[in-house]
Design a protein around this motif. Sequence first.
Motif, PDB file in Angstrom:
ATOM      1  N   ALA A  65      38.593  32.227  33.579  1.00  0.00           N
ATOM      2  CA  ALA A  65      39.768  32.743  34.286  1.00  0.00           C
ATOM      3  C   ALA A  65      39.918  34.235  33.999  1.00  0.00           C
ATOM      4  O   ALA A  65      41.021  34.737  33.816  1.00  0.00           O
ATOM      5  N   THR A  66      38.792  34.919  33.925  1.00  0.00           N
ATOM      6  CA  THR A  66      38.817  36.343  33.637  1.00  0.00           C
ATOM      7  C   THR A  66      39.287  37.137  34.854  1.00  0.00           C
ATOM      8  O   THR A  66      39.308  36.649  35.976  1.00  0.00           O
ATOM      9  N   ALA A 105      41.394  44.526  48.698  1.00  0.00           N
ATOM     10  CA  ALA A 105      40.921  44.827  47.351  1.00  0.00           C
ATOM     11  C   ALA A 105      40.636  46.308  47.161  1.00  0.00           C
ATOM     12  O   ALA A 105      40.981  46.908  46.146  1.00  0.00           O
ATOM     13  N   LYS A 106      40.010  46.936  48.152  1.00  0.00           N
ATOM     14  CA  LYS A 106      39.630  48.344  48.010  1.00  0.00           C
ATOM     15  C   LYS A 106      40.836  49.274  48.076  1.00  0.00           C
ATOM     16  O   LYS A 106      40.711  50.457  47.756  1.00  0.00           O
ATOM     17  N   HIS A 107      41.988  48.761  48.501  1.00  0.00           N
ATOM     18  CA  HIS A 107      43.172  49.583  48.632  1.00  0.00           C
ATOM     19  C   HIS A 107      44.131  49.458  47.454  1.00  0.00           C
ATOM     20  O   HIS A 107      45.165  50.115  47.449  1.00  0.00           O
ATOM     21  N   ALA A 113      42.551  40.241  40.059  1.00  0.00           N
ATOM     22  CA  ALA A 113      42.127  38.918  40.518  1.00  0.00           C
ATOM     23  C   ALA A 113      40.705  38.941  41.054  1.00  0.00           C
ATOM     24  O   ALA A 113      40.312  39.858  41.789  1.00  0.00           O
ATOM     25  N   GLU A 114      39.932  37.931  40.714  1.00  0.00           N
ATOM     26  CA  GLU A 114      38.587  37.746  41.239  1.00  0.00           C
ATOM     27  C   GLU A 114      38.170  36.303  41.030  1.00  0.00           C
ATOM     28  O   GLU A 114      38.643  35.634  40.114  1.00  0.00           O
ATOM     29  N   ALA A 115      37.285  35.819  41.898  1.00  0.00           N
ATOM     30  CA  ALA A 115      36.751  34.463  41.744  1.00  0.00           C
ATOM     31  C   ALA A 115      35.812  34.430  40.549  1.00  0.00           C
ATOM     32  O   ALA A 115      35.030  35.362  40.334  1.00  0.00           O
ATOM     33  N   THR A 116      35.883  33.373  39.771  1.00  0.00           N
ATOM     34  CA  THR A 116      35.044  33.244  38.580  1.00  0.00           C
ATOM     35  C   THR A 116      34.375  31.870  38.551  1.00  0.00           C
ATOM     36  O   THR A 116      34.710  30.979  39.329  1.00  0.00           O
ATOM     37  N   ALA A 159      42.690  33.645  43.488  1.00  0.00           N
ATOM     38  CA  ALA A 159      41.303  33.967  43.847  1.00  0.00           C
ATOM     39  C   ALA A 159      40.368  32.890  43.299  1.00  0.00           C
ATOM     40  O   ALA A 159      39.241  33.171  42.900  1.00  0.00           O
ATOM     41  N   TYR A 160      40.847  31.639  43.318  1.00  0.00           N
ATOM     42  CA  TYR A 160      40.184  30.557  42.574  1.00  0.00           C
ATOM     43  C   TYR A 160      38.730  30.345  42.973  1.00  0.00           C
ATOM     44  O   TYR A 160      37.879  30.060  42.139  1.00  0.00           O
TER      45      TYR A 160
END
Length: 329
Positions: A157-158, A129-131, A149-152, A102-103
Amino acid sequence: MFRLAHLSDIHLGPLPELSYRELASKRITGYINWQRNRKRAMFGDTLLRLVADMKAQRPDHVAVTGDLVNLASKQEIIGARLWLEDLGKPDFVSVVPGNHDAYVPGALKRAYREWHPYMLGDHGLGAEAKHFPYLRVRGPVAIIGTSSAEATAPFFATGSFKRGQALRTAKLLTEAKARGLFRVVMIHHPPISGAAAWSKRLIGKQFFSKVIHDAGAELVLHGHTHLDTIYWLTGPDGEKVPVVGVPSASQNAGSDKPPSRYNLFEIEGGPGHWSLTQRERGLKLDGSGIDWIRERQLLSDGTAVNAHPREDAKPAGEASLDETGHLSG
C-alpha cells in the motif's frame, strides 16, 4: 478566523457486488480483508454521524485526504462521487486520492474523472496525475493538494512523491508565501520516516521533506495510518511545520485503532504571526456519542500546547524529522 475541517480514510461501505473478473486481481485480497475485518470495524452509521457533527461546526472548508473507497470498483467510485456531492459543493471540499482509490491499474483515472471538480485548482489545473499539485485559495488559506496514490502489487500500500511533483509543489508554496497566505499541504501517505510500515510507506518522502525545508509551509495534513498523530518537519528558517494525521472517519469504537474523528483547525493572524489551533472531535471510546477529544495550539517551535484534554482521548504520537530525514524527539 478561518476554520478548516480535515477528514480522511472514508472507506465507504458496504462493498457492492463484484464480478469474478473484478475479483481476479489484487482486489481479492482486499475483499477478504473487508469480509474478515473492515466490514465489522468500519460499516454502520458511524460516518453519517461524524459528517453530520462536522457540518454542525460550520467549517469554512473541508479537506479530505484520500481512501474514499475500498477496492476502487466502478460502483464504489461513482458512490464516492455521490457522497462528495452530499458532503458539499466542489468549491467547499478539496480532495486528494489515496492508495485504495488507486487499488488496481486504471482505477485512479476513473476516480479523477468522477471526482474531478473536487481535485481542480483555481486556474483549472488538477484532477490528472501530471497536474498535481493543485492550488486553491480560500480566504487567507492556500490549499495545495498533492497525490501519492498509485496502483501497487498485492499486500503493498505504498505511495510515491516524485521529483516533478516536488518541484511543482515548491513553486506553489513559494508563490503562496509571496501572497501572504497560510499554506496547507494535503497528501495521503505520511511524509515521515517510520510513520507507516515499510509495505505502506511513502516512496520519495525525502523529496517532500526537502520541499518543506526549502519552501516552507504552515501545515501538512495526511491520512493512511488511521491514527491521530503529529510529527514535525523543518522549514527554511528552522521553524517547525506540523504534520497531522487523523483516524479513519468510518472507524467504529472497540477496535485497536482510534474511533472515528475529524480535525477542526482554527487559523488566525497573518504572515509571521499565524496562530494555529487544532480541535479534535469524534466518537467516544465507548461509542456512546461524539464529543471533543483534544484541543491544542500548534506552535512553530515544534510544540503542541494542550488545552482542556479529554480523559477518554488516546495520546497522539509526537516526533520530529530533522533536516537529514531522521526521526528525533
